[in-house]
Design a protein around this motif. Structure first.
Motif, PDB file in Angstrom:
ATOM      1  N   GLY A   1       0.787  -1.236   0.000  1.00  0.00           N
ATOM      2  CA  GLY A   1       0.000   0.000   0.000  1.00  0.00           C
ATOM      3  C   GLY A   1       0.812   1.276   0.000  1.00  0.00           C
ATOM      4  O   GLY A   1       0.271   2.348   0.257  1.00  0.00           O
ATOM      5  N   GLN A   2       2.107   1.186  -0.302  1.00  0.00           N
ATOM      6  CA  GLN A   2       2.971   2.367  -0.299  1.00  0.00           C
ATOM      7  C   GLN A   2       3.595   2.641  -1.670  1.00  0.00           C
ATOM      8  O   GLN A   2       4.434   3.527  -1.802  1.00  0.00           O
ATOM      9  N   GLY A   3       3.217   1.862  -2.662  1.00  0.00           N
ATOM     10  CA  GLY A   3       3.796   2.017  -3.991  1.00  0.00           C
ATOM     11  C   GLY A   3       5.176   1.419  -4.144  1.00  0.00           C
ATOM     12  O   GLY A   3       5.835   1.628  -5.172  1.00  0.00           O
ATOM     13  N   LEU A   4       5.632   0.656  -3.156  1.00  0.00           N
ATOM     14  CA  LEU A   4       6.991   0.126  -3.204  1.00  0.00           C
ATOM     15  C   LEU A   4       7.144  -0.977  -4.241  1.00  0.00           C
ATOM     16  O   LEU A   4       8.190  -1.075  -4.909  1.00  0.00           O
ATOM     17  N   ALA A   5       6.127  -1.817  -4.396  1.00  0.00           N
ATOM     18  CA  ALA A   5       6.213  -2.888  -5.385  1.00  0.00           C
ATOM     19  C   ALA A   5       6.319  -2.301  -6.792  1.00  0.00           C
ATOM     20  O   ALA A   5       7.115  -2.769  -7.620  1.00  0.00           O
ATOM     21  N   THR A   6       5.535  -1.265  -7.065  1.00  0.00           N
ATOM     22  CA  THR A   6       5.601  -0.621  -8.376  1.00  0.00           C
ATOM     23  C   THR A   6       6.961   0.036  -8.586  1.00  0.00           C
ATOM     24  O   THR A   6       7.561  -0.071  -9.660  1.00  0.00           O
ATOM     25  N   GLU A   7       7.469   0.706  -7.560  1.00  0.00           N
ATOM     26  CA  GLU A   7       8.774   1.368  -7.654  1.00  0.00           C
ATOM     27  C   GLU A   7       9.878   0.343  -7.931  1.00  0.00           C
ATOM     28  O   GLU A   7      10.754   0.567  -8.780  1.00  0.00           O
ATOM     29  N   ALA A   8       9.829  -0.782  -7.214  1.00  0.00           N
ATOM     30  CA  ALA A   8      10.845  -1.815  -7.394  1.00  0.00           C
ATOM     31  C   ALA A   8      10.736  -2.466  -8.766  1.00  0.00           C
ATOM     32  O   ALA A   8      11.726  -2.642  -9.481  1.00  0.00           O
ATOM     33  N   ALA A   9       9.508  -2.827  -9.158  1.00  0.00           N
ATOM     34  CA  ALA A   9       9.310  -3.505 -10.433  1.00  0.00           C
ATOM     35  C   ALA A   9       9.659  -2.603 -11.610  1.00  0.00           C
ATOM     36  O   ALA A   9      10.199  -3.067 -12.626  1.00  0.00           O
ATOM     37  N   ALA A  10       9.379  -1.305 -11.496  1.00  0.00           N
ATOM     38  CA  ALA A  10       9.726  -0.370 -12.570  1.00  0.00           C
ATOM     39  C   ALA A  10      11.238  -0.328 -12.772  1.00  0.00           C
ATOM     40  O   ALA A  10      11.717  -0.245 -13.913  1.00  0.00           O
ATOM     41  N   ALA A  11      11.997  -0.404 -11.688  1.00  0.00           N
ATOM     42  CA  ALA A  11      13.458  -0.444 -11.810  1.00  0.00           C
ATOM     43  C   ALA A  11      13.904  -1.725 -12.498  1.00  0.00           C
ATOM     44  O   ALA A  11      14.827  -1.720 -13.321  1.00  0.00           O
ATOM     45  N   ALA A  12      13.244  -2.843 -12.191  1.00  0.00           N
ATOM     46  CA  ALA A  12      13.572  -4.112 -12.833  1.00  0.00           C
ATOM     47  C   ALA A  12      13.238  -4.076 -14.326  1.00  0.00           C
ATOM     48  O   ALA A  12      13.969  -4.625 -15.152  1.00  0.00           O
ATOM     49  N   VAL A  13      12.136  -3.424 -14.677  1.00  0.00           N
ATOM     50  CA  VAL A  13      11.765  -3.290 -16.085  1.00  0.00           C
ATOM     51  C   VAL A  13      12.807  -2.456 -16.827  1.00  0.00           C
ATOM     52  O   VAL A  13      13.232  -2.810 -17.943  1.00  0.00           O
ATOM     53  N   ARG A  14      13.237  -1.340 -16.233  1.00  0.00           N
ATOM     54  CA  ARG A  14      14.286  -0.528 -16.852  1.00  0.00           C
ATOM     55  C   ARG A  14      15.553  -1.353 -17.065  1.00  0.00           C
ATOM     56  O   ARG A  14      16.193  -1.280 -18.121  1.00  0.00           O
ATOM     57  N   PHE A  15      15.912  -2.137 -16.061  1.00  0.00           N
ATOM     58  CA  PHE A  15      17.097  -2.993 -16.157  1.00  0.00           C
ATOM     59  C   PHE A  15      16.943  -3.988 -17.312  1.00  0.00           C
ATOM     60  O   PHE A  15      17.889  -4.205 -18.084  1.00  0.00           O
ATOM     61  N   ALA A  16      15.763  -4.579 -17.432  1.00  0.00           N
ATOM     62  CA  ALA A  16      15.521  -5.573 -18.487  1.00  0.00           C
ATOM     63  C   ALA A  16      15.754  -4.991 -19.875  1.00  0.00           C
ATOM     64  O   ALA A  16      16.427  -5.601 -20.719  1.00  0.00           O
ATOM     65  N   PHE A  17      15.205  -3.807 -20.111  1.00  0.00           N
ATOM     66  CA  PHE A  17      15.269  -3.233 -21.458  1.00  0.00           C
ATOM     67  C   PHE A  17      16.540  -2.423 -21.704  1.00  0.00           C
ATOM     68  O   PHE A  17      17.145  -2.519 -22.772  1.00  0.00           O
ATOM     69  N   GLU A  18      16.954  -1.629 -20.719  1.00  0.00           N
ATOM     70  CA  GLU A  18      18.058  -0.705 -20.948  1.00  0.00           C
ATOM     71  C   GLU A  18      19.425  -1.324 -20.685  1.00  0.00           C
ATOM     72  O   GLU A  18      20.412  -0.926 -21.306  1.00  0.00           O
TER      73      GLU A  18
ATOM     74  N   GLU B   1      -2.289  -7.102 -10.854  1.00  0.00           N
ATOM     75  CA  GLU B   1      -2.673  -6.625 -12.187  1.00  0.00           C
ATOM     76  C   GLU B   1      -2.622  -5.100 -12.261  1.00  0.00           C
ATOM     77  O   GLU B   1      -2.262  -4.546 -13.305  1.00  0.00           O
ATOM     78  N   ARG B   2      -2.935  -4.426 -11.163  1.00  0.00           N
ATOM     79  CA  ARG B   2      -2.825  -2.958 -11.163  1.00  0.00           C
ATOM     80  C   ARG B   2      -1.373  -2.532 -11.335  1.00  0.00           C
ATOM     81  O   ARG B   2      -1.081  -1.559 -12.047  1.00  0.00           O
ATOM     82  N   ILE B   3      -0.455  -3.231 -10.687  1.00  0.00           N
ATOM     83  CA  ILE B   3       0.969  -2.905 -10.839  1.00  0.00           C
ATOM     84  C   ILE B   3       1.403  -3.133 -12.281  1.00  0.00           C
ATOM     85  O   ILE B   3       2.109  -2.308 -12.874  1.00  0.00           O
ATOM     86  N   MET B   4       0.976  -4.234 -12.871  1.00  0.00           N
ATOM     87  CA  MET B   4       1.340  -4.517 -14.256  1.00  0.00           C
ATOM     88  C   MET B   4       0.855  -3.408 -15.192  1.00  0.00           C
ATOM     89  O   MET B   4       1.582  -2.979 -16.101  1.00  0.00           O
ATOM     90  N   THR B   5      -0.346  -2.940 -14.952  1.00  0.00           N
ATOM     91  CA  THR B   5      -0.887  -1.851 -15.765  1.00  0.00           C
ATOM     92  C   THR B   5      -0.062  -0.583 -15.579  1.00  0.00           C
ATOM     93  O   THR B   5       0.233   0.132 -16.545  1.00  0.00           O
TER      94      THR B   5
END
Length: 214
Positions: A132-149, A168-172
């Motif tokens: 409920g603090q946005g931490l999962a989204t923050e962490a996963a977004a960094a992993a996505v950047r790592f994957a592509f960049e 599913e909300r995080i994925m979106t």
């Protein structure tokens, strides 16, 4: 995941002794405003075991079973092996302000769902006190950047059991979109597969208002 290795304790101890850099061929550390994503250490076993022992955390993982300390240790060992063999893996997620282990995020090969292979999945699991603090989204977004960049992947997926609306909300928010619904053969539960291509990632990065990750 969870290949049993007799030398897992020694390997984790060796990892704890090894210094890590922001990025080199063997070690990767990512930093976000609130988090440090890094490789695993021996002292991570106990707090990750606590995360895995929470039935609410594990509700949407495979058949919903909790995991004990040995299963957690075996899992960490398997994640580290994937780092060495694939050049990517699951990061330990550390809270920058406290040094506390919150859980994991990162990349893995979803071997449990052969019908979508070859594929690389972005995933996450945080302890309930960090929800409920946005931490999962923050962490996963960094992993996505790592994957592509950093790893140059052309496509990543993420998989959630039907009913796991929070994931599913995080994925979106990550800019991903659903591409298929199927059954996880390891537990018989229905899952949805979300996908993001490198082209879509570049488009949303250039136009961040175009999706929900803010």
């Amino acid at each position: 995941m969870g290949a049993v290795m007799a030398h897992s304790g020694k390997c984790l101890a060796r990892m704890a002794e090894s210094p890590f850099a922001i990025q080199n061929d063997r070690m990767v550390t990512l930093e976000t405003p609130r988090l440090i994503l890094r490789r695993w250490r021996e002292e991570d076993v106990a707090p990750m075991t606590a995360v895995n022992a929470d039935p609410e955390v594990m509700r949407w993982i495979r058949d919903g079973s909790v995991r004990d300390e040995q299963q957690t240790r075996d899992g960490i060992q398997a994640w580290e092996i994937e780092w060495e063999s694939q050049g990517f893996g699951l990061f330990a997620v550390e809270i920058r302000s406290t040094g506390e282990l919150a859980g994991f995020t990162g990349l893995s090969v979803p071997e449990f769902l052969p019908e979508i292979l070859p594929a690389v999945e972005v995933g996450w699991r945080l302890g309930r006190s960090h929800w409920g603090q946005g931490l999962a989204t923050e962490a996963a977004a960094a992993a996505v950047r790592f994957a592509f960049e950093e790893r140059g992947l052309e496509r990543i997926v993420s998989i959630a059991q039907v009913g796991n609306d929070a994931s599913e909300r995080i994925m979106t928010k990550l800019g991903m979109h659903p591409v298929r619904e199927t059954v996880n053969p390891t537990c018989g539960r229905r899952v949805r597969v979300f996908e993001l291509s490198s082209d879509q990632y570049v488009a949303t990065t250039r136009n961040p208002e175009g999706h929900g990750a803010r």
